[in-house]
Design a protein around this motif. Structure first.
Motif, PDB file in Angstrom:
ATOM      1  N   TYR A   7      -0.083  16.506 -25.746  1.00  0.00           N
ATOM      2  CA  TYR A   7       0.875  15.392 -25.625  1.00  0.00           C
ATOM      3  C   TYR A   7       0.467  14.588 -24.394  1.00  0.00           C
ATOM      4  O   TYR A   7       0.803  14.949 -23.263  1.00  0.00           O
ATOM      5  CB  TYR A   7       2.289  15.954 -25.486  1.00  0.00           C
ATOM      6  N   PRO A   8      -0.282  13.495 -24.596  1.00  0.00           N
ATOM      7  CA  PRO A   8      -0.782  12.735 -23.451  1.00  0.00           C
ATOM      8  C   PRO A   8       0.147  11.586 -23.061  1.00  0.00           C
ATOM      9  O   PRO A   8       0.902  11.079 -23.889  1.00  0.00           O
ATOM     10  CB  PRO A   8      -2.099  12.159 -24.009  1.00  0.00           C
ATOM     11  N   GLY A   9       0.073  11.179 -21.813  1.00  0.00           N
ATOM     12  CA  GLY A   9       0.861  10.024 -21.377  1.00  0.00           C
ATOM     13  C   GLY A   9       0.777   9.842 -19.884  1.00  0.00           C
ATOM     14  O   GLY A   9       0.139  10.636 -19.173  1.00  0.00           O
ATOM     15  N   SER A  10       1.452   8.802 -19.420  1.00  0.00           N
ATOM     16  CA  SER A  10       1.464   8.543 -17.978  1.00  0.00           C
ATOM     17  C   SER A  10       2.515   9.416 -17.284  1.00  0.00           C
ATOM     18  O   SER A  10       2.309   9.837 -16.142  1.00  0.00           O
ATOM     19  CB  SER A  10       1.794   7.075 -17.703  1.00  0.00           C
ATOM     20  N   PHE A  11       3.645   9.598 -17.937  1.00  0.00           N
ATOM     21  CA  PHE A  11       4.740  10.432 -17.400  1.00  0.00           C
ATOM     22  C   PHE A  11       5.072  10.068 -15.950  1.00  0.00           C
ATOM     23  O   PHE A  11       5.139  10.927 -15.079  1.00  0.00           O
ATOM     24  CB  PHE A  11       4.396  11.925 -17.505  1.00  0.00           C
ATOM     25  N   THR A  15      10.699  11.629 -18.724  1.00  0.00           N
ATOM     26  CA  THR A  15      12.120  11.311 -18.958  1.00  0.00           C
ATOM     27  C   THR A  15      12.664  12.228 -20.054  1.00  0.00           C
ATOM     28  O   THR A  15      11.900  12.953 -20.698  1.00  0.00           O
ATOM     29  CB  THR A  15      12.289   9.851 -19.450  1.00  0.00           C
ATOM     30  N   ILE A  21      10.802  14.811 -27.306  1.00  0.00           N
ATOM     31  CA  ILE A  21       9.598  14.918 -28.164  1.00  0.00           C
ATOM     32  C   ILE A  21       8.964  16.307 -27.992  1.00  0.00           C
ATOM     33  O   ILE A  21       8.556  16.946 -28.965  1.00  0.00           O
ATOM     34  CB  ILE A  21       8.563  13.811 -27.787  1.00  0.00           C
ATOM     35  N   MET A  37      -2.101  11.522 -17.645  1.00  0.00           N
ATOM     36  CA  MET A  37      -3.273  10.676 -17.469  1.00  0.00           C
ATOM     37  C   MET A  37      -3.438  10.263 -16.013  1.00  0.00           C
ATOM     38  O   MET A  37      -2.517   9.719 -15.401  1.00  0.00           O
ATOM     39  CB  MET A  37      -3.138   9.421 -18.337  1.00  0.00           C
ATOM     40  N   LYS A  42      -4.511   2.237 -12.890  1.00  0.00           N
ATOM     41  CA  LYS A  42      -3.118   1.940 -13.268  1.00  0.00           C
ATOM     42  C   LYS A  42      -2.183   2.303 -12.132  1.00  0.00           C
ATOM     43  O   LYS A  42      -2.201   3.433 -11.655  1.00  0.00           O
ATOM     44  CB  LYS A  42      -2.748   2.711 -14.552  1.00  0.00           C
ATOM     45  N   PHE A  70      -5.595  14.780 -16.806  1.00  0.00           N
ATOM     46  CA  PHE A  70      -6.905  14.447 -17.363  1.00  0.00           C
ATOM     47  C   PHE A  70      -7.287  13.023 -16.997  1.00  0.00           C
ATOM     48  O   PHE A  70      -6.435  12.205 -16.703  1.00  0.00           O
ATOM     49  CB  PHE A  70      -6.925  14.634 -18.895  1.00  0.00           C
ATOM     50  N   LEU A  73     -11.818   9.714 -21.472  1.00  0.00           N
ATOM     51  CA  LEU A  73     -11.377   9.510 -22.850  1.00  0.00           C
ATOM     52  C   LEU A  73     -10.502  10.665 -23.331  1.00  0.00           C
ATOM     53  O   LEU A  73     -10.845  11.833 -23.129  1.00  0.00           O
ATOM     54  CB  LEU A  73     -12.581   9.411 -23.776  1.00  0.00           C
ATOM     55  N   TYR A  98       0.609  -0.560 -31.611  1.00  0.00           N
ATOM     56  CA  TYR A  98      -0.227  -0.017 -30.533  1.00  0.00           C
ATOM     57  C   TYR A  98      -0.609   1.426 -30.834  1.00  0.00           C
ATOM     58  O   TYR A  98      -1.768   1.831 -30.690  1.00  0.00           O
ATOM     59  CB  TYR A  98       0.573  -0.131 -29.223  1.00  0.00           C
ATOM     60  N   ASN A 106      -8.962   6.748 -32.084  1.00  0.00           N
ATOM     61  CA  ASN A 106      -9.260   8.141 -31.715  1.00  0.00           C
ATOM     62  C   ASN A 106      -9.878   8.890 -32.900  1.00  0.00           C
ATOM     63  O   ASN A 106     -10.790   9.701 -32.721  1.00  0.00           O
ATOM     64  CB  ASN A 106      -8.001   8.858 -31.225  1.00  0.00           C
ATOM     65  N   SER A 130       9.327   2.875 -16.813  1.00  0.00           N
ATOM     66  CA  SER A 130       9.464   1.687 -15.945  1.00  0.00           C
ATOM     67  C   SER A 130      10.928   1.314 -15.756  1.00  0.00           C
ATOM     68  O   SER A 130      11.356   0.990 -14.638  1.00  0.00           O
ATOM     69  CB  SER A 130       8.755   0.477 -16.549  1.00  0.00           C
TER      70      SER A 130
HETATM   71  N1  COA Z   1      10.672   8.607 -24.360  1.00  0.00           N
HETATM   72  C1  COA Z   1      10.753   7.732 -23.380  1.00  0.00           C
HETATM   73  N2  COA Z   1       9.748   6.916 -23.019  1.00  0.00           N
HETATM   74  C2  COA Z   1       8.615   7.006 -23.724  1.00  0.00           C
HETATM   75  C3  COA Z   1       8.468   7.901 -24.789  1.00  0.00           C
HETATM   76  C4  COA Z   1       9.568   8.715 -25.109  1.00  0.00           C
HETATM   77  N3  COA Z   1       9.540   9.585 -26.099  1.00  0.00           N
HETATM   78  N4  COA Z   1       7.242   7.741 -25.303  1.00  0.00           N
HETATM   79  C5  COA Z   1       6.635   6.794 -24.587  1.00  0.00           C
HETATM   80  N5  COA Z   1       7.469   6.340 -23.630  1.00  0.00           N
HETATM   81  C6  COA Z   1       7.214   5.272 -22.650  1.00  0.00           C
HETATM   82  C7  COA Z   1       6.621   5.801 -21.380  1.00  0.00           C
HETATM   83  O1  COA Z   1       7.617   6.163 -20.463  1.00  0.00           O
HETATM   84  C8  COA Z   1       5.825   4.626 -20.904  1.00  0.00           C
HETATM   85  O2  COA Z   1       6.679   3.749 -20.224  1.00  0.00           O
HETATM   86  P1  COA Z   1       6.108   2.753 -19.091  1.00  0.00           P
HETATM   87  O3  COA Z   1       5.112   1.865 -19.759  1.00  0.00           O
HETATM   88  O4  COA Z   1       7.335   2.087 -18.673  1.00  0.00           O
HETATM   89  O5  COA Z   1       5.483   3.638 -18.046  1.00  0.00           O
HETATM   90  C9  COA Z   1       5.397   3.907 -22.176  1.00  0.00           C
HETATM   91  O6  COA Z   1       6.249   4.392 -23.188  1.00  0.00           O
HETATM   92  C10 COA Z   1       3.962   4.185 -22.521  1.00  0.00           C
HETATM   93  O7  COA Z   1       3.844   5.548 -22.854  1.00  0.00           O
HETATM   94  P2  COA Z   1       2.690   6.533 -22.437  1.00  0.00           P
HETATM   95  O8  COA Z   1       2.852   7.697 -23.333  1.00  0.00           O
HETATM   96  O9  COA Z   1       2.676   6.827 -20.994  1.00  0.00           O
HETATM   97  O10 COA Z   1       1.456   5.759 -22.917  1.00  0.00           O
HETATM   98  P3  COA Z   1       0.355   4.999 -22.148  1.00  0.00           P
HETATM   99  O11 COA Z   1       0.155   3.800 -22.987  1.00  0.00           O
HETATM  100  O12 COA Z   1       0.622   4.814 -20.702  1.00  0.00           O
HETATM  101  O13 COA Z   1      -0.847   6.016 -22.256  1.00  0.00           O
HETATM  102  C11 COA Z   1      -2.558   7.321 -23.406  1.00  0.00           C
HETATM  103  C12 COA Z   1      -1.319   6.443 -23.487  1.00  0.00           C
HETATM  104  C13 COA Z   1      -2.624   8.155 -22.159  1.00  0.00           C
HETATM  105  C14 COA Z   1      -2.439   8.230 -24.585  1.00  0.00           C
HETATM  106  C15 COA Z   1      -3.770   6.393 -23.560  1.00  0.00           C
HETATM  107  O14 COA Z   1      -3.752   5.386 -22.591  1.00  0.00           O
HETATM  108  C16 COA Z   1      -5.069   7.153 -23.462  1.00  0.00           C
HETATM  109  O15 COA Z   1      -5.417   7.871 -24.355  1.00  0.00           O
HETATM  110  N6  COA Z   1      -5.812   6.993 -22.348  1.00  0.00           N
HETATM  111  C17 COA Z   1      -7.099   7.666 -22.113  1.00  0.00           C
HETATM  112  C18 COA Z   1      -8.288   6.719 -22.308  1.00  0.00           C
HETATM  113  C19 COA Z   1      -8.644   6.607 -23.752  1.00  0.00           C
HETATM  114  O16 COA Z   1      -8.971   7.546 -24.432  1.00  0.00           O
HETATM  115  N7  COA Z   1      -8.620   5.346 -24.249  1.00  0.00           N
HETATM  116  C20 COA Z   1      -8.925   5.044 -25.614  1.00  0.00           C
HETATM  117  C21 COA Z   1      -7.695   5.179 -26.474  1.00  0.00           C
HETATM  118  S1  COA Z   1      -8.027   4.764 -28.156  1.00  0.00           S
END
Ligand code: COA
Length: 164
Positions: A7-11, A15, A21, A37, A42, A70, A73, A98, A106, A130
């Motif tokens: 389960y990847p994300g910025s976290f 929340t 999830i 991440m 960022k 991590f 990629l 998105y 991926n 945010s």
């Molecule tokens: N509840 C509440 N908020 C949620 C949520 C949930 N269930 N799911 C997502 N969100 C919010 C997050 O809080 C975040 O909010 P913010 O923008 O205000 O910080 C937003 O949605 C984005 O979610 P996040 O899961 O953090 O996604 P991201 O777009 O920042 O990152 C990755 C997504 C890490 C999976 C992606 O960037 C990645 O894979 N990066 C590695 C590089 C890579 O492989 N790139 C090629 C990808 S094809």
């Protein structure tokens, strides 16, 4: 077969929407690796290590959860961890485009990988890290959106002297 999901994300920060999830994911997968991440480009409020620590505080005694940081990629990380499932939350329709683009890309990069989408409870559909940071920065009430430990961390961040 025991399936491990990533389960990847910025976290920044985690929340209750993310936690929702993760709880749903634990009903399906044997183990979930929460992958924070570390993206130097960022801007984040908490460092990747702080974000990891904050999630570990929540899941301290849950043996089926691992928290990791991590960079690079995502598909490489998934491969490195010997997994092939990515979990992502879909909150609202606008997330879909998105998320679909990322999932398809991926899969193109690594055909073994499947992305599983899960929907959080409706009350978390408008939640984002945010928004939580913004509300917390003005001293607003975030009690129903984050665990107590996260609220405390946010308060400490926003009440810290500028150079802390
Ligand atoms: N509840 C509440 N908020 C949620 C949520 C949930 N269930 N799911 C997502 N969100 C919010 C997050 O809080 C975040 O909010 P913010 O923008 O205000 O910080 C937003 O949605 C984005 O979610 P996040 O899961 O953090 O996604 P991201 O777009 O920042 O990152 C990755 C997504 C890490 C999976 C992606 O960037 C990645 O894979 N990066 C590695 C590089 C890579 O492989 N790139 C090629 C990808 S094809």
């Amino acid at each position: 077969m025991e399936i491990t999901a990533i389960y990847p994300g910025s976290f920044d920060p985690i929340t209750n929407g993310h936690i929702d999830i993760i709880s749903r994911g634990l009903n399906i997968f044997h183990k979930i690796i929460i992958a924070v991440m570390n993206h130097p480009g960022k801007k984040s409020l908490f460092t990747a290590e702080e974000r990891k620590e904050m999630i570990e505080e929540i899941y301290g005694d849950e043996a089926r959860i691992e928290v990791d940081v991590f960079k690079g990629l995502l598909v490489d990380y998934v491969e490195q961890r010997g997994a092939n499932v990515i979990v992502r939350g879909l909150r609202v329709v606008s997330d879909f485009e998105y998320e679909m683009q990322m999932a398809q890309m991926n899969r193109k990069l690594d055909t073994r990988i499947e992305t599983v989408f899960m929907m959080p409870r409706e009350i978390y559909s408008y939640l984002s890290s945010s928004l939580i940071k913004e509300i917390a920065s003005y001293g607003g009430n975030i009690d129903c959106f984050v665990p107590k430990s996260i609220k405390t961390r946010l308060e400490a961040k926003f009440n810290a002297p500028p150079d802390a």
